[in-house]
Scaffold this motif. Structure first.
Motif, PDB file in Angstrom:
ATOM      1  N   LEU A  34       2.559  10.420  40.918  1.00  0.00           N
ATOM      2  CA  LEU A  34       2.521  10.249  39.463  1.00  0.00           C
ATOM      3  C   LEU A  34       3.794   9.600  38.919  1.00  0.00           C
ATOM      4  O   LEU A  34       3.849   9.207  37.759  1.00  0.00           O
ATOM      5  CB  LEU A  34       2.270  11.600  38.797  1.00  0.00           C
ATOM      6  CG  LEU A  34       0.870  12.156  39.108  1.00  0.00           C
ATOM      7  CD1 LEU A  34       0.780  13.641  38.743  1.00  0.00           C
ATOM      8  CD2 LEU A  34      -0.202  11.371  38.377  1.00  0.00           C
ATOM      9  N   SER A  35       4.819   9.482  39.784  1.00  0.00           N
ATOM     10  CA  SER A  35       6.029   8.761  39.409  1.00  0.00           C
ATOM     11  C   SER A  35       6.009   7.432  40.164  1.00  0.00           C
ATOM     12  O   SER A  35       6.070   7.407  41.379  1.00  0.00           O
ATOM     13  CB  SER A  35       7.263   9.581  39.791  1.00  0.00           C
ATOM     14  OG  SER A  35       8.406   8.768  39.775  1.00  0.00           O
TER      15      SER A  35
ATOM     16  N   THR B 168       9.056   1.769  38.459  1.00  0.00           N
ATOM     17  CA  THR B 168       9.659   2.065  37.155  1.00  0.00           C
ATOM     18  C   THR B 168      10.981   2.796  37.364  1.00  0.00           C
ATOM     19  O   THR B 168      11.343   3.138  38.495  1.00  0.00           O
ATOM     20  CB  THR B 168       8.739   2.968  36.312  1.00  0.00           C
ATOM     21  OG1 THR B 168       8.649   4.240  36.964  1.00  0.00           O
ATOM     22  CG2 THR B 168       7.349   2.376  36.165  1.00  0.00           C
ATOM     23  N   ALA B 169      11.684   3.037  36.254  1.00  0.00           N
ATOM     24  CA  ALA B 169      12.959   3.752  36.331  1.00  0.00           C
ATOM     25  C   ALA B 169      12.748   5.263  36.408  1.00  0.00           C
ATOM     26  O   ALA B 169      13.697   6.025  36.540  1.00  0.00           O
ATOM     27  CB  ALA B 169      13.815   3.393  35.116  1.00  0.00           C
ATOM     28  N   THR B 170      11.491   5.667  36.348  1.00  0.00           N
ATOM     29  CA  THR B 170      11.168   7.094  36.350  1.00  0.00           C
ATOM     30  C   THR B 170      11.433   7.704  37.729  1.00  0.00           C
ATOM     31  O   THR B 170      11.232   7.048  38.746  1.00  0.00           O
ATOM     32  CB  THR B 170       9.680   7.292  36.004  1.00  0.00           C
ATOM     33  OG1 THR B 170       9.373   6.426  34.921  1.00  0.00           O
ATOM     34  CG2 THR B 170       9.373   8.720  35.652  1.00  0.00           C
ATOM     35  N   THR B 171      11.904   8.976  37.741  1.00  0.00           N
ATOM     36  CA  THR B 171      12.082   9.691  39.007  1.00  0.00           C
ATOM     37  C   THR B 171      11.222  10.949  38.971  1.00  0.00           C
ATOM     38  O   THR B 171      10.587  11.251  37.954  1.00  0.00           O
ATOM     39  CB  THR B 171      13.550  10.117  39.214  1.00  0.00           C
ATOM     40  OG1 THR B 171      13.883  11.059  38.185  1.00  0.00           O
ATOM     41  CG2 THR B 171      14.479   8.927  39.144  1.00  0.00           C
ATOM     42  N   THR B 172      11.226  11.684  40.085  1.00  0.00           N
ATOM     43  CA  THR B 172      10.428  12.910  40.117  1.00  0.00           C
ATOM     44  C   THR B 172      11.086  14.003  39.269  1.00  0.00           C
ATOM     45  O   THR B 172      10.548  15.095  39.138  1.00  0.00           O
ATOM     46  CB  THR B 172      10.251  13.417  41.566  1.00  0.00           C
ATOM     47  OG1 THR B 172      11.540  13.479  42.181  1.00  0.00           O
ATOM     48  CG2 THR B 172       9.339  12.528  42.351  1.00  0.00           C
ATOM     49  N   ALA B 173      12.256  13.694  38.668  1.00  0.00           N
ATOM     50  CA  ALA B 173      12.888  14.642  37.736  1.00  0.00           C
ATOM     51  C   ALA B 173      12.256  14.545  36.345  1.00  0.00           C
ATOM     52  O   ALA B 173      12.617  15.285  35.430  1.00  0.00           O
ATOM     53  CB  ALA B 173      14.386  14.370  37.651  1.00  0.00           C
ATOM     54  N   ALA B 174      11.299  13.624  36.177  1.00  0.00           N
ATOM     55  CA  ALA B 174      10.648  13.461  34.868  1.00  0.00           C
ATOM     56  C   ALA B 174       9.777  14.677  34.563  1.00  0.00           C
ATOM     57  O   ALA B 174       9.216  15.309  35.468  1.00  0.00           O
ATOM     58  CB  ALA B 174       9.797  12.200  34.872  1.00  0.00           C
ATOM     59  N   ILE B 175       9.672  14.998  33.285  1.00  0.00           N
ATOM     60  CA  ILE B 175       8.887  16.165  32.865  1.00  0.00           C
ATOM     61  C   ILE B 175       7.393  15.909  33.083  1.00  0.00           C
ATOM     62  O   ILE B 175       6.859  14.879  32.663  1.00  0.00           O
ATOM     63  CB  ILE B 175       9.146  16.474  31.371  1.00  0.00           C
ATOM     64  CG1 ILE B 175      10.625  16.835  31.152  1.00  0.00           C
ATOM     65  CG2 ILE B 175       8.233  17.613  30.881  1.00  0.00           C
ATOM     66  CD1 ILE B 175      11.111  18.039  31.941  1.00  0.00           C
TER      67      ILE B 175
ATOM     68  N   ILE C  68      -4.073   4.097  33.350  1.00  0.00           N
ATOM     69  CA  ILE C  68      -3.233   2.928  33.066  1.00  0.00           C
ATOM     70  C   ILE C  68      -1.837   3.205  33.617  1.00  0.00           C
ATOM     71  O   ILE C  68      -1.255   4.268  33.344  1.00  0.00           O
ATOM     72  CB  ILE C  68      -3.143   2.658  31.543  1.00  0.00           C
ATOM     73  CG1 ILE C  68      -4.539   2.442  30.946  1.00  0.00           C
ATOM     74  CG2 ILE C  68      -2.237   1.452  31.265  1.00  0.00           C
ATOM     75  CD1 ILE C  68      -4.549   2.422  29.418  1.00  0.00           C
ATOM     76  N   HIS C  69      -1.337   2.250  34.438  1.00  0.00           N
ATOM     77  CA  HIS C  69       0.050   2.344  34.913  1.00  0.00           C
ATOM     78  C   HIS C  69       0.942   2.009  33.725  1.00  0.00           C
ATOM     79  O   HIS C  69       1.025   0.864  33.296  1.00  0.00           O
ATOM     80  CB  HIS C  69       0.268   1.348  36.055  1.00  0.00           C
ATOM     81  CG  HIS C  69       1.699   1.239  36.507  1.00  0.00           C
ATOM     82  ND1 HIS C  69       2.619   0.442  35.875  1.00  0.00           N
ATOM     83  CD2 HIS C  69       2.354   1.837  37.537  1.00  0.00           C
ATOM     84  CE1 HIS C  69       3.788   0.537  36.494  1.00  0.00           C
ATOM     85  NE2 HIS C  69       3.651   1.390  37.511  1.00  0.00           N
ATOM     86  N   SER C  70       1.600   3.038  33.150  1.00  0.00           N
ATOM     87  CA  SER C  70       2.377   2.835  31.933  1.00  0.00           C
ATOM     88  C   SER C  70       3.700   3.569  32.080  1.00  0.00           C
ATOM     89  O   SER C  70       3.755   4.792  31.951  1.00  0.00           O
ATOM     90  CB  SER C  70       1.575   3.382  30.745  1.00  0.00           C
ATOM     91  OG  SER C  70       2.409   3.537  29.621  1.00  0.00           O
ATOM     92  N   PRO C  71       4.817   2.838  32.404  1.00  0.00           N
ATOM     93  CA  PRO C  71       6.107   3.498  32.650  1.00  0.00           C
ATOM     94  C   PRO C  71       6.425   4.534  31.573  1.00  0.00           C
ATOM     95  O   PRO C  71       6.304   4.241  30.381  1.00  0.00           O
ATOM     96  CB  PRO C  71       7.103   2.336  32.626  1.00  0.00           C
ATOM     97  CG  PRO C  71       6.295   1.133  33.032  1.00  0.00           C
ATOM     98  CD  PRO C  71       4.921   1.372  32.479  1.00  0.00           C
ATOM     99  N   ASP C  72       6.798   5.724  32.005  1.00  0.00           N
ATOM    100  CA  ASP C  72       7.080   6.845  31.097  1.00  0.00           C
ATOM    101  C   ASP C  72       8.110   6.436  30.040  1.00  0.00           C
ATOM    102  O   ASP C  72       9.246   6.127  30.383  1.00  0.00           O
ATOM    103  CB  ASP C  72       7.615   8.025  31.926  1.00  0.00           C
ATOM    104  CG  ASP C  72       7.719   9.301  31.088  1.00  0.00           C
ATOM    105  OD1 ASP C  72       7.470   9.222  29.862  1.00  0.00           O
ATOM    106  OD2 ASP C  72       8.042  10.347  31.686  1.00  0.00           O
ATOM    107  N   PRO C  73       7.746   6.399  28.748  1.00  0.00           N
ATOM    108  CA  PRO C  73       8.707   5.978  27.712  1.00  0.00           C
ATOM    109  C   PRO C  73       9.955   6.863  27.687  1.00  0.00           C
ATOM    110  O   PRO C  73      11.002   6.421  27.203  1.00  0.00           O
ATOM    111  CB  PRO C  73       7.920   6.109  26.407  1.00  0.00           C
ATOM    112  CG  PRO C  73       6.491   6.157  26.816  1.00  0.00           C
ATOM    113  CD  PRO C  73       6.454   6.761  28.186  1.00  0.00           C
ATOM    114  N   ALA C  74       9.860   8.076  28.241  1.00  0.00           N
ATOM    115  CA  ALA C  74      11.022   8.965  28.253  1.00  0.00           C
ATOM    116  C   ALA C  74      12.126   8.422  29.162  1.00  0.00           C
ATOM    117  O   ALA C  74      13.306   8.693  28.948  1.00  0.00           O
ATOM    118  CB  ALA C  74      10.606  10.360  28.704  1.00  0.00           C
TER     119      ALA C  74
END
Ligand SMILES: [Zn+2]
Ligand SMILES: [Zn+2]
Length: 503
Positions: free
Chosen positions: A359-360, A364-371, A433-439
């Motif tokens: 799911l990460s 993208t710049a998202t890591t598995t530390a994302a909520i 939809i592959h949508s980079p986490d805005p957070a």
């Protein structure tokens, strides 16, 4: 006056033969500085001074004023004039046009004096002197430059070849040497032809500029003398290694300065006008060349950067498509197995259909530390005991509003609500939809979309709004509410169908 065969001095001799080597000589074969030589009557010693052309007697045959004998210049005894050193009797001459010097010294003296005494050299060159003869000087000089430059390079390769051949033995050296000689000859001829063309272009442009800016005393041949007889400093460019870089600059600047001085003297032109007309053309060409070179370098750099960015973008895009396809496949598999879509995407994980790390997105710049949900990050969620994870997934699905259209888990927005992802007619509907986490991503551009049939489509840069519109048109035919911009769907802020009158 020295013997042309053995260089023995021939002063004060009655005999017309060199005492050293026996070669015959005649005073009229030599040139002298006017008045620097005393011609003495062989009968009475009366002296006469050479005032004519080449310092010869004028007339050369006459009756001696003291003894009355008819005498000719060639039978007289010669001495330097009282107080004149021997070397001062030799008239100065343009070395390249000399008839008494050998070829090498004619060339080498012209190189040196053209570079260091341009005013004197142009003075010694008759304005009517042939421009073709001057061009030959350029040809010889550039042939030497070409030969030295190429030999340096060939020498380097021959040395390398010898070192390389030491282990393997002799065969192959012969053809290599022949090829080297042919290559040297071609390179030298090419560089000489190039030099002739460029020098004459320079002469033509400079002379044209001189004509339009106020004219010249003599024709284009005089301008040709100035530019051709001063090319000697370009020999600096043949110095191995450094010549290639600095020699061109030093030699070129020196050439320009000497040529300008020759034009000032030879064409009776002011120094400012001469500088503009002589230095202007090569300086302009050099400046344009440097500008083009810089433009080329920068162009190549930006092309390389664009290519790198494109390649990186392509790699990221491909990763996004692969990830999206895995998730679409998981949704399809879940729906087939359970007869319903997952209540919340976290159920795909607790069900074992999908690993949480998926799911990460790696693109993208998202890591598995994302909520992932509430205050729990993806990493923690993936390590939770099954019962605890299941209860969290249940809480997550309970949190979705009635009539939900889309919900986000980290880098993916799920859009399978309201229809059966495994249904036979729903293949064209988007389920994810592959949508980079805005957070974690300041710019959230969708990379791909997953379809109900388990396939995925890449989203080319800038094309998403068009595709979203098409998808919403398709959804409308199914009676499904339109999808929002996935960037507005945030973790914990799901999108639900908006009542008609609020749109
Ligand atoms: Zn001699
Ligand atoms: Zn006499």
């Amino acid at each position: 006056m020295r013997c042309k065969t053995c260089d023995y001095t021939l002063w004060n001799l009655r005999s017309r033969q060199c005492p050293e080597c026996g070669s015959p000589f005649k005073p009229s074969d030599f040139s002298f500085v006017t008045n620097s030589v005393r011609f003495c009557c062989p009968h009475c010693g009366q002296d006469y001074y050479g005032t004519g052309l080449d310092g010869h007697l004028e007339p050369r045959t006459f009756d001696c004023v003291r003894c009355g004998t008819r005498i000719d210049m060639d039978e007289m005894v010669l001495l330097p004039t009282e107080g004149v050193a021997e070397e001062r009797t030799i008239p100065d001459e343009m070395p390249w046009l000399s008839k008494s010097m050998g070829f090498f010294s004619r060339w080498w003296k012209t190189v040196l004096r053209g570079a260091t005494q341009p005013a004197r050299i142009v003075h010694l060159t008759q304005p009517e002197s042939s421009a073709v003869t001057a061009t030959w000087f350029l040809v010889v000089t550039h042939a030497v430059i070409g030969l030295l430059s190429v030999l340096t390079i060939v020498g380097f390769f021959v040395l390398m070849g010898l070192f390389a051949g030491m282990g393997g033995g002799g065969p192959g050296v012969g053809p290599t040497l022949v090829a080297s000689f042919v290559g040297v000859a071609l390179a030298v001829v090419g560089s000489v032809i190039g030099a002739i063309v460029l020098a004459w272009l320079w002469i033509a442009v400079s002379h044209g500029l001189l004509l339009v800016t106020g004219g010249t005393t003599h024709g284009i041949g005089r301008t040709a003398h100035a530019i051709l007889y001063t090319c000697g400093p370009m020999l600096i460019s043949a110095v191995p290694c450094v010549g290639m870089y600095f020699g061109w600059m030093i030699g070129g600047v020196w050439w320009c300065v000497s040529a300008t001085i020759m034009v000032v003297r030879g064409q009776s032109v002011g120094p400012v006008r001469a500088t503009l007309c002589v230095v202007g053309p090569p300086a302009t060409v050099t400046a344009l060349g440097i500008a083009a070179y810089i433009a080329l370098i920068f162009g190549a750099l930006s092309t390389a950067r664009t290519a790198a960015v494109t390649a990186a973008g392509t790699a990221r895009g491909m990763a996004a498509v692969a990830e999206t396809q895995s998730i679409a496949t998981a949704i399809n598999a879940f729906a087939l197995a359970q007869g319903r879509p997952p209540a919340h995407a976290l159920e795909l994980v607790t069900d074992g259909t999908l690993s949480a790390a998926m799911l990460s997105s790696v693109s993208t710049a998202t890591t598995t530390a994302a909520i992932a949900f509430e205050a729990t990050d993806l990493q923690t969620f993936s390590l939770m005991p099954a019962t605890q994870a299941k209860s969290m997934a249940a809480r997550a699905s309970a949190s979705l509003p009635a009539g939900v259209v889309a919900h986000r888990v980290v880098d993916f927005v799920f859009t399978y609500h309201g229809f059966d992802p495994a249904g036979p007619n729903n293949a064209a509907l988007w389920v994810v939809i592959h949508s980079p986490d805005p957070a974690s991503n300041p710019v959230s551009t969708p990379g791909a979309v997953g379809l109900a049939n388990g396939s995925a489509m890449p989203m080319p840069q800038g094309m998403f709004p068009t595709f979203l519109q098409q998808q919403n048109d398709i959804r409308a035919t199914f009676g499904l509410p339109p999808l929002p911009d996935p960037g507005t769907v945030r973790t914990g802020v799901s999108a639900s169908a908006v009542p008609e009158d609020d749109r």
